[in-house]
Design a protein around this motif. Structure first.
Motif, PDB file in Angstrom:
ATOM      1  N   ASP A  49      20.141   0.690  50.699  1.00 33.31           N
ATOM      2  CA  ASP A  49      21.388   1.254  51.232  1.00 33.31           C
ATOM      3  C   ASP A  49      21.925   0.427  52.391  1.00 33.31           C
ATOM      4  N   LYS A 107      23.632   8.063  56.962  1.00 37.90           N
ATOM      5  CA  LYS A 107      22.815   9.232  57.262  1.00 37.90           C
ATOM      6  C   LYS A 107      21.336   8.852  57.173  1.00 37.90           C
ATOM      7  N   GLU A 108      20.524   9.647  57.854  1.00 36.49           N
ATOM      8  CA  GLU A 108      19.098   9.309  57.960  1.00 36.49           C
ATOM      9  C   GLU A 108      18.418   9.192  56.604  1.00 36.49           C
ATOM     10  N   ASP A 109      18.856   9.992  55.623  1.00 35.14           N
ATOM     11  CA  ASP A 109      18.209   9.928  54.313  1.00 35.14           C
ATOM     12  C   ASP A 109      18.586   8.666  53.537  1.00 35.14           C
ATOM     13  N   ARG A 110      19.491   7.847  54.132  1.00 33.00           N
ATOM     14  CA  ARG A 110      19.876   6.589  53.481  1.00 33.00           C
ATOM     15  C   ARG A 110      19.391   5.384  54.287  1.00 33.00           C
ATOM     16  N   TRP A 111      18.432   5.581  55.143  1.00 33.72           N
ATOM     17  CA  TRP A 111      17.884   4.468  55.915  1.00 33.72           C
ATOM     18  C   TRP A 111      16.857   3.715  55.069  1.00 33.72           C
ATOM     19  N   THR A 112      17.326   3.145  53.982  1.00 41.86           N
ATOM     20  CA  THR A 112      16.476   2.357  53.091  1.00 41.86           C
ATOM     21  C   THR A 112      17.025   0.939  53.053  1.00 41.86           C
TER      22      THR A 112
END
Length: 223
Positions: free
Chosen positions: A182, A174-179
């Motif tokens: 992750d 998911k976009e909030d895990r584009w780190t």
């Protein structure tokens, strides 16, 4: 009905030795979810093109729509879109068209539709799910389906939800895990099966690409 572009889609990326496994991983069927609009046809068969035809759709019922879907399931013949990754004289047909050159449609060819279902019917919009084999164009399906219902249509939104063994629900970040953390944790090494190197060399010497592969044709997502 508010139409918006999808934020996620299934794409496979190989890194290093993993690139050698992509052919195997890309094998299998693909699934798409398409949102389309009845009553308007475009030259590209999707929302990026110019409207070239308008027709009434008031006569189309949900029951008639679902009944017509049966004709487009299984082994069917399909004409690829003019705007596609297929090539003429070494250049993509879509590029030639944008340059103002005349391009003839490729002949109809056999394609496979494993499943096809109507998810929503809110005229002028409708949503379908389709699972298909390689070289299949959902844009052509929507165009052919609307014509069979004495109307016209074009795709507003198209999302690939499955590629081979990989699905959007199970294998996407998911976009909030584009780190970096992750993404690093999500990467997995691809072990080579025993004897793969020897078999790969043999296969490489014998392998000849099909017409679709040599023309770079992988359906809608390769345009």
């Amino acid at each position: 009905m508010k139409i918006k572009q999808p934020l996620l889609e299934v794409y496979l990326v190989g890194i290093g030795e993993g690139t050698k496994m992509l052919t195997t991983m890309l094998a299998g069927s693909k699934k798409y979810r398409a949102v389309a609009e009845l009553g308007k046809a475009t030259d590209t068969l999707d929302v990026t093109g110019n409207v070239v035809e308008e027709k009434s759709y008031d006569h189309i019922t949900k029951e008639a729509f679902e009944e017509k879907l049966k004709q487009f399931t299984g082994e069917i013949m399909q004409v690829p879109p003019l705007y596609s990754a297929l090539k003429k004289d070494g250049q993509r047909m879509s590029v030639l068209l944008k340059q103002g050159q005349e391009v003839e449609a490729k002949p109809a060819r056999p394609v496979t539709v494993y499943s096809l279902s109507l998810q929503d019917f809110s005229p002028p919009y409708f949503t379908i799910d389709v699972e298909c084999g390689g070289g299949f164009y959902v844009r052509s399906l929507v165009d052919d389906l609307a014509k069979a219902l004495s109307s016209c249509a074009h795709i507003k939104e198209l999302t690939r939800t499955k590629q081979g063994q990989f699905t959007l629900e199970e294998h996407s970040l998911k976009e909030d895990r584009w780190t970096w953390t992750d993404i690093s944790q999500a990467l997995q090494p691809c072990p080579k099966p025993a004897g793969q190197q020897k078999n790969a060399k043999k296969a490489k010497s014998k392998y000849k690409p099909t017409s679709s592969e040599s023309e770079g044709d992988n359906g809608d997502q390769n345009d």
